[in-house]
Enzyme design. Structure first.
Site, PDB file in Angstrom:
ATOM      1  N   ARG A 234       0.850  -1.186   0.000  1.00 32.77           N
ATOM      2  CA  ARG A 234       0.000   0.000   0.000  1.00 32.77           C
ATOM      3  C   ARG A 234       0.888   1.239   0.000  1.00 32.77           C
ATOM      4  O   ARG A 234       1.882   1.310   0.731  1.00 32.77           O
ATOM      5  CB  ARG A 234      -0.935   0.015   1.227  1.00 32.77           C
ATOM      6  CG  ARG A 234      -2.091  -0.973   1.141  1.00 32.77           C
ATOM      7  CD  ARG A 234      -3.082  -0.580   0.048  1.00 32.77           C
ATOM      8  NE  ARG A 234      -4.213  -1.507  -0.046  1.00 32.77           N
ATOM      9  CZ  ARG A 234      -4.240  -2.563  -0.849  1.00 32.77           C
ATOM     10  NH1 ARG A 234      -3.177  -2.843  -1.600  1.00 32.77           N
ATOM     11  NH2 ARG A 234      -5.299  -3.316  -0.899  1.00 32.77           N
ATOM     12  N   ASP A 258       4.825  -0.192  -7.056  1.00 30.34           N
ATOM     13  CA  ASP A 258       3.565  -0.554  -7.708  1.00 30.34           C
ATOM     14  C   ASP A 258       2.396   0.171  -7.061  1.00 30.34           C
ATOM     15  O   ASP A 258       1.279   0.121  -7.567  1.00 30.34           O
ATOM     16  CB  ASP A 258       3.342  -2.075  -7.626  1.00 30.34           C
ATOM     17  CG  ASP A 258       2.134  -2.526  -8.425  1.00 30.34           C
ATOM     18  OD1 ASP A 258       2.080  -2.224  -9.633  1.00 30.34           O
ATOM     19  OD2 ASP A 258       1.230  -3.158  -7.834  1.00 30.34           O
ATOM     20  N   GLU A 263      -2.931   7.171  -4.811  1.00 28.65           N
ATOM     21  CA  GLU A 263      -2.937   6.597  -6.156  1.00 28.65           C
ATOM     22  C   GLU A 263      -4.321   6.529  -6.792  1.00 28.65           C
ATOM     23  O   GLU A 263      -4.434   6.499  -8.023  1.00 28.65           O
ATOM     24  CB  GLU A 263      -2.344   5.186  -6.129  1.00 28.65           C
ATOM     25  CG  GLU A 263      -3.179   4.179  -5.359  1.00 28.65           C
ATOM     26  CD  GLU A 263      -2.563   2.792  -5.372  1.00 28.65           C
ATOM     27  OE1 GLU A 263      -3.257   1.848  -5.755  1.00 28.65           O
ATOM     28  OE2 GLU A 263      -1.384   2.666  -4.981  1.00 28.65           O
ATOM     29  N   HIS A 295      -0.258   0.004  -9.903  1.00 29.44           N
ATOM     30  CA  HIS A 295      -0.944  -1.004  -9.086  1.00 29.44           C
ATOM     31  C   HIS A 295      -1.355  -2.191  -9.957  1.00 29.44           C
ATOM     32  O   HIS A 295      -2.515  -2.613  -9.976  1.00 29.44           O
ATOM     33  CB  HIS A 295      -2.164  -0.406  -8.383  1.00 29.44           C
ATOM     34  CG  HIS A 295      -2.517  -1.142  -7.120  1.00 29.44           C
ATOM     35  ND1 HIS A 295      -2.972  -0.523  -5.988  1.00 29.44           N
ATOM     36  CD2 HIS A 295      -2.474  -2.465  -6.807  1.00 29.44           C
ATOM     37  CE1 HIS A 295      -3.208  -1.414  -5.037  1.00 29.44           C
ATOM     38  NE2 HIS A 295      -2.904  -2.607  -5.523  1.00 29.44           N
TER      39      HIS A 295
END
Length: 329
Positions: A234, A258, A263, A295
């Site tokens: 996260r 990622d 985000e 992500h």
């Protein structure tokens, strides 16, 4: 079972058809729309809904309950965006998919780490300018000479540890919960030791109120100045501003990301040009010692199919009076 599937992605359409073909007695209705207060009435009269992890509020659960919904199945792991207490109060079971493909996430982290370790980004940038030489400062190292620290040793962290250990790296790990079955792959250490000794620090822990911002200025100062940070968990686990400073001033060597703070306002969006992207994202993607993906660590054929089928399996169990395998409330 009568189920409504929200936020159906194009890549999930074939899996929805497969499920329907295998369960002809089920009523499966799908939409590309997100589950919101405005769209919740689409599920009126349905037993359960499956959704991607939009923010699910108390008001939304009240509305779903009024429409007869008894189960909300998330097609993701994270539940920090879901008001689980409100769901329970509304009589709605919530499930996630924690084991859809641990290797998908672990492999993505390993890929990012190796990309930075072998300095592909630097080579690619100089080759785009016509420079095909091998400067001494771009001499890289090999993974078996590295110490890899895995923070969080659940299914994904364990898979990552096994991969790195198989490649010959020394693997150390931190997790409040001890798992003896991981002893062949790593040595348990405290978090400070992990940060100080690791050449690669890889995060695989869920976000909680206690660990938000767990990596910030002090933690980056502990790390080696050539260490690589890999975040597959996260974004809020890492203080983005402090990370950018650490990268710019060589307090750490690089980052494979990622996930990133905030985000949800960026990932999944297509901007007209890079100047429209928020400053912190623009700065990170401009750095040669950073590699980012939106992500998408989970985004493999096997993982997406497993997420879809596991979510519907849990909904079906609930409608039959059985407990969902992955109930979280």
């Amino acid at each position: 079972m009568k189920a409504y599937v929200f936020s159906l992605a194009p890549v999930e359409e074939a899996f929805a058809k497969d499920w329907q073909d295998q369960h002809p007695d089920d009523v499966l209705t799908v939409t590309h729309q997100a589950l919101t207060l405005e769209t919740a009435d689409l599920a009126k009269g349905y037993d359960a809904v499956s959704t991607q992890p939009e923010r699910l509020s108390a008001d939304l659960f009240k509305k779903l309950a009024a429409n007869g919904v008894k189960h909300v199945a998330l097609r993701k792991v994270g539940v920090d965006h879901v008001d689980l207490a409100a769901a329970k109060d509304a009589g709605i079971a919530v499930s996630n998919v924690p084991a859809y493909s641990p290797r998908a996430i672990a492999e993505n982290g390993l890929t990012g780490a190796m990309y930075l370790l072998r300095k592909w980004g630097y080579y690619h940038r100089q080759m785009r300018r016509g420079n095909f030489t091998r400067p001494s400062e771009l001499m890289s190292d090999e993974i078996f000479n590295q110490t890899v620290g895995i923070v969080g040793l659940g299914r994904i962290g364990a898979a990552a540890a096994e991969m790195y250990q198989a490649l010959g790296a020394r693997v150390i790990g931190y997790d409040p919960c001890y798992n003896a079955s991981l002893e062949p792959f790593l040595d348990y250490v405290d978090l400070e030791t992990l940060l100080k000794e690791s050449d690669i620090v890889q995060l695989h822990i869920p976000l909680t109120s206690e660990n938000k911002g767990m990596l910030s200025t002090n933690e980056f100062a502990m790390m080696k100045d050539d260490a690589i940070l890999v975040n597959e968990s996260r974004g809020e686990l890492v203080d983005t501003e402090a990370l950018i400073v650490a990268l710019k001033y060589h307090e750490i060597g690089g980052a494979a990301l990622d996930v990133l703070e905030g985000e949800e306002k960026v990932f999944g969006q297509k901007f007209e040009d890079v100047d429209s992207v928020p400053d912190e994202y623009k700065e990170l993607i401009s750095m040669p010692n950073v590699v980012m993906s939106p992500h998408s660590a989970y985004y493999t054929k096997m993982a997406v199919k497993n997420m879809f089928f596991q979510s519907l399996t849990d909904m079906e169990r609930t409608t039959k009076g059985q407990r969902a395998f992955f109930k979280v409330n």
